[in-house]
Design a protein around this motif. Sequence first.
Motif, short mmCIF file in Angstrom:
data_model
loop_
_atom_site.label_atom_id
_atom_site.label_comp_id
_atom_site.label_asym_id
_atom_site.label_seq_id
_atom_site.Cartn_x
_atom_site.Cartn_y
_atom_site.Cartn_z
N VAL A 99 31.56 32.63 37.58
CA VAL A 99 32.86 33.66 36.95
C VAL A 99 34.13 33.51 37.88
O VAL A 99 33.89 33.86 39.18
CB VAL A 99 32.23 34.95 36.72
CG1 VAL A 99 33.29 35.76 36.25
CG2 VAL A 99 30.72 34.88 35.89
N SER A 145 37.92 34.87 38.53
CA SER A 145 38.49 36.29 38.20
C SER A 145 39.85 36.27 38.70
O SER A 145 39.92 35.85 39.71
CB SER A 145 37.55 37.69 38.75
OG SER A 145 37.47 37.43 39.94
N TYR A 163 38.70 37.48 33.67
CA TYR A 163 37.64 36.81 33.87
C TYR A 163 37.38 35.53 32.98
O TYR A 163 37.80 35.54 31.82
CB TYR A 163 36.27 37.72 33.82
CG TYR A 163 36.43 38.74 34.76
CD1 TYR A 163 36.02 38.85 35.99
CD2 TYR A 163 37.30 40.05 34.20
CE1 TYR A 163 36.01 40.27 36.79
CE2 TYR A 163 37.16 41.12 34.85
CZ TYR A 163 36.69 41.11 36.40
OH TYR A 163 36.73 42.37 36.97
#
Length: 257
Positions: A22, A24, A65
């Motif tokens: 992920v 961000s 994100y």
Amino acid sequence: MRSELLRFDDWTNPVPPVEREVVSMTEETDAKLPPLLFVPGLGHGAWAFAEHWMPAAAARGFAAYALTPRPGGDLRAQAHDVVQVAASLPRQTVLVGHGAGALVVAYAMGRYPARAAVLAAPVMDGWPALGAALRVNPLGTLPALFGGRLRLHRKQLFGPDMPGERADEIIARLDARPRRELVTHGPAPRPAGNPPVLVVGSPDDRVVPRTSLDRTAARYGGAPLLFPGMGHELLLEAAWAEPIAAILDWLGKELET
């Protein structure tokens, strides 16, 4: 559309755990705004959104994100990952999917009550996309029908304003290996919580026909927002700023209601 908040498969055949990638961008964002979770399409990773759309969203105050699809993950596993990441964020999340990632978002919406959703150049029905690929790029498409890599070229993905060298750089990063379920999957479930859904695309997209855009938008009660002259890669096109600006403007209006 059917709802799938609970499914028997979740008990008898749970999705295997995986370490999720992920990316961000959360600095100097407005805590009152919902976070955005971007879901890339076939052959893409979080990097595709990190190029332009995530910084643009962060500049407008949204925590952004992006989730890279798990390697080899089927549609159920990918939707599961989206739900898990969205549920871990501090506020009810806006889901943004591109291409086959829009299909993943549609399935995830059946399990997660998103604040809103955006389906960008959505590949919701693989048959029209497959037919378009065979017409435009038969030699690059045929290997994918037998489990090989889908070899794309710039005319499939970009409009005429995209510099050739830049288009080739992006294509070199793609590792598109379609799964059979892109054409055999069932209808997406009914969204939990009835969130507003925006469909964006281009009438000149050589992957998603205009009729597919109209059909997807009608499914969610609206009409598609179109950007003529652009190709399938709305988020990486030369004019990438136009779609994300329109998306954020639409989202701002939805948040006021």
